[in-house]
Design a protein around this motif. Sequence first.
Motif, PDB file in Angstrom:
ATOM      1  N   VAL A  84       7.000 -18.202   3.262  1.00 20.70           N
ATOM      2  CA  VAL A  84       6.073 -17.356   4.019  1.00 20.70           C
ATOM      3  C   VAL A  84       5.055 -18.275   4.681  1.00 20.70           C
ATOM      4  O   VAL A  84       4.301 -18.984   3.998  1.00 20.70           O
ATOM      5  N   ILE A  85       5.060 -18.281   6.014  1.00 22.26           N
ATOM      6  CA  ILE A  85       4.162 -19.143   6.769  1.00 22.26           C
ATOM      7  C   ILE A  85       2.896 -18.356   7.057  1.00 22.26           C
ATOM      8  O   ILE A  85       2.891 -17.430   7.874  1.00 22.26           O
ATOM      9  N   ASN A  86       1.804 -18.707   6.382  1.00 22.42           N
ATOM     10  CA  ASN A  86       0.527 -18.036   6.569  1.00 22.42           C
ATOM     11  C   ASN A  86      -0.188 -18.674   7.763  1.00 22.42           C
ATOM     12  O   ASN A  86      -0.787 -19.742   7.660  1.00 22.42           O
ATOM     13  N   ASP A  87      -0.114 -17.995   8.898  1.00 23.64           N
ATOM     14  CA  ASP A  87      -0.595 -18.555  10.156  1.00 23.64           C
ATOM     15  C   ASP A  87      -2.054 -18.178  10.412  1.00 23.64           C
ATOM     16  O   ASP A  87      -2.357 -17.194  11.076  1.00 23.64           O
ATOM     17  N   LEU A 131      15.851 -14.846   8.970  1.00 19.74           N
ATOM     18  CA  LEU A 131      14.505 -14.539   9.445  1.00 19.74           C
ATOM     19  C   LEU A 131      14.223 -13.050   9.350  1.00 19.74           C
ATOM     20  O   LEU A 131      15.085 -12.217   9.630  1.00 19.74           O
ATOM     21  N   THR A 132      12.996 -12.723   8.990  1.00 21.08           N
ATOM     22  CA  THR A 132      12.521 -11.354   9.039  1.00 21.08           C
ATOM     23  C   THR A 132      11.009 -11.390   9.224  1.00 21.08           C
ATOM     24  O   THR A 132      10.420 -12.467   9.370  1.00 21.08           O
ATOM     25  N   ALA A 177      -1.768 -24.316  17.136  1.00 21.52           N
ATOM     26  CA  ALA A 177      -1.091 -25.326  17.947  1.00 21.52           C
ATOM     27  C   ALA A 177      -1.639 -25.261  19.374  1.00 21.52           C
ATOM     28  O   ALA A 177      -1.872 -24.185  19.914  1.00 21.52           O
ATOM     29  N   LYS A 178      -1.835 -26.408  19.985  1.00 20.24           N
ATOM     30  CA  LYS A 178      -2.423 -26.441  21.323  1.00 20.24           C
ATOM     31  C   LYS A 178      -1.403 -26.225  22.427  1.00 20.24           C
ATOM     32  O   LYS A 178      -1.708 -25.664  23.469  1.00 20.24           O
ATOM     33  N   LEU A 179      -0.183 -26.673  22.235  1.00 19.52           N
ATOM     34  CA  LEU A 179       0.806 -26.635  23.302  1.00 19.52           C
ATOM     35  C   LEU A 179       1.892 -25.588  23.078  1.00 19.52           C
ATOM     36  O   LEU A 179       2.713 -25.363  23.952  1.00 19.52           O
ATOM     37  N   ILE A 180       1.934 -24.978  21.897  1.00 19.57           N
ATOM     38  CA  ILE A 180       2.943 -23.965  21.586  1.00 19.57           C
ATOM     39  C   ILE A 180       2.221 -22.673  21.250  1.00 19.57           C
ATOM     40  O   ILE A 180       1.491 -22.603  20.263  1.00 19.57           O
ATOM     41  N   VAL A 181       2.415 -21.660  22.084  1.00 25.71           N
ATOM     42  CA  VAL A 181       1.685 -20.415  21.895  1.00 25.71           C
ATOM     43  C   VAL A 181       2.544 -19.400  21.156  1.00 25.71           C
ATOM     44  O   VAL A 181       3.767 -19.514  21.087  1.00 25.71           O
ATOM     45  N   GLY A 182       1.877 -18.387  20.600  1.00 22.81           N
ATOM     46  CA  GLY A 182       2.593 -17.307  19.939  1.00 22.81           C
ATOM     47  C   GLY A 182       3.113 -17.678  18.564  1.00 22.81           C
ATOM     48  O   GLY A 182       2.565 -18.533  17.867  1.00 22.81           O
ATOM     49  N   LYS A 183       4.201 -17.044  18.192  1.00 21.72           N
ATOM     50  CA  LYS A 183       4.777 -17.173  16.860  1.00 21.72           C
ATOM     51  C   LYS A 183       5.633 -18.426  16.706  1.00 21.72           C
ATOM     52  O   LYS A 183       6.032 -18.782  15.596  1.00 21.72           O
ATOM     53  N   LYS A 184       5.905 -19.105  17.807  1.00 18.14           N
ATOM     54  CA  LYS A 184       6.895 -20.186  17.767  1.00 18.14           C
ATOM     55  C   LYS A 184       6.438 -21.385  16.935  1.00 18.14           C
ATOM     56  O   LYS A 184       7.268 -22.038  16.294  1.00 18.14           O
ATOM     57  N   PHE A 185       5.158 -21.681  16.937  1.00 17.41           N
ATOM     58  CA  PHE A 185       4.706 -22.824  16.134  1.00 17.41           C
ATOM     59  C   PHE A 185       4.851 -22.554  14.637  1.00 17.41           C
ATOM     60  O   PHE A 185       5.456 -23.371  13.923  1.00 17.41           O
ATOM     61  N   PRO A 186       4.311 -21.442  14.098  1.00 20.60           N
ATOM     62  CA  PRO A 186       4.518 -21.209  12.660  1.00 20.60           C
ATOM     63  C   PRO A 186       5.995 -21.106  12.279  1.00 20.60           C
ATOM     64  O   PRO A 186       6.391 -21.588  11.214  1.00 20.60           O
ATOM     65  N   CYS A 235       6.999 -15.221   8.946  1.00 23.23           N
ATOM     66  CA  CYS A 235       5.709 -15.642   9.500  1.00 23.23           C
ATOM     67  C   CYS A 235       4.718 -14.497   9.336  1.00 23.23           C
ATOM     68  O   CYS A 235       5.036 -13.341   9.634  1.00 23.23           O
ATOM     69  N   ALA A 236       3.512 -14.817   8.879  1.00 24.53           N
ATOM     70  CA  ALA A 236       2.518 -13.777   8.598  1.00 24.53           C
ATOM     71  C   ALA A 236       1.149 -14.187   9.104  1.00 24.53           C
ATOM     72  O   ALA A 236       0.713 -15.324   8.884  1.00 24.53           O
TER      73      ALA A 236
END
Length: 376
Positions: A81-84, A137-138, A113-122, A53-54
């Motif tokens: 690579v998830i470009n957030d 994961l890294t 994301a409206k209901l999921i905060v932080g890195k968890k959505f990406p 995640c980036a």
Amino acid sequence: MHPIIPLCAFYLFCFIAAVQVFYYLFFFTRLAFYKQQPAAPAVNPDPVSVIICARDESKNLTERLPSVLRQDYPAAHEILVINDNSFDDTKFVLDRFTSEYPRLKPVELVQEAKLIVGKKFPLSVGIKTAKYDTLVLTDADCTPATPEWIRSVQSAYQPGTEVVLGYGPYEKKPGVLNRIIRFETFHTALQYFSYACAGMPYMGVGRNLSYKKDLFFRNKGFAGHNQIPSGDDDLFINAVANARNTRITLDASSFVYSPPKATWGEWMRQKQRHYTTSKYYKPIHKFLLGLYTGSHFLLYPLLALNILITPEPLSWYVWGAFGLRFVVQAVVYYGSMRKLMEKDLFWWFPLLDLWQFMYYIIFAPALWKRPAARWK
């Protein structure tokens, strides 16, 4: 002074020292004397999806992503690579690498994301997008120690394994801060590796972590703690890992290195963010971790108090109890630091262990502090 006061201080110190010795002998020797079983080369290793995640990581991706893209892994694998929602040149960096490395699969996110905060959505998007069941994961600022990183992590899987915990050390730099950062990272790894070896896994670090995609969806992903910005690694592992499905890998080829923070302020903000999740661990883990931390915190103040007020011959028993704990600790630290490639820290460990007293004071407020709403 009432004669019972020195006696109470003496017995309390002996109890605290005994608790510490118990943790070192029962838990931490498991890492110090752990024997990594040599893995036979798999004829047909499982395919793997690596997920990174980036957010605004163009510089790190430019410098470090090639070491992930050039992994020597004989089976099918992909690098997601998830470009957030990056505002820098992350998209253009990924586009450039995609033309050269067909295994690279960028995933663009253009809204929060409206209901999921932080890195968890990406990360959830990356796991859902992943083609293969084995996930590795890294982070965008991480560099695998060798081109055999994926191979080494994958080789830790055995029938029934669903989680593999790896080590994510920080790079060696000059200065006191670097030693403190690396020692704290080692000390954390000493605990979570040892607990896993004892059949009580309680956390992993997202810099170097692997688990099965099916495990993620069977446990409804991060649904149990979506409201907490942090914890995409340790809270998830705390919820799903057990003695039967978790293994560790200590092969040096499986390590993943990260750049350490350059200033005290940056490091303290990083650690405060990390410690906001431990209060959500399972009760048994909170108790065991709390008892170890509490005994560690009380050891040096009680030693100083006993030096001042305990009469002979009890004072000799005080030094004997402290000496026993020191010797056991030194043996465990030496063996564990050898395994985790941190041997240069061994000669500093008495001072660094004393520093832990101040460390607990500095970061104690993080245990009840509200987590920040963003992961970067």
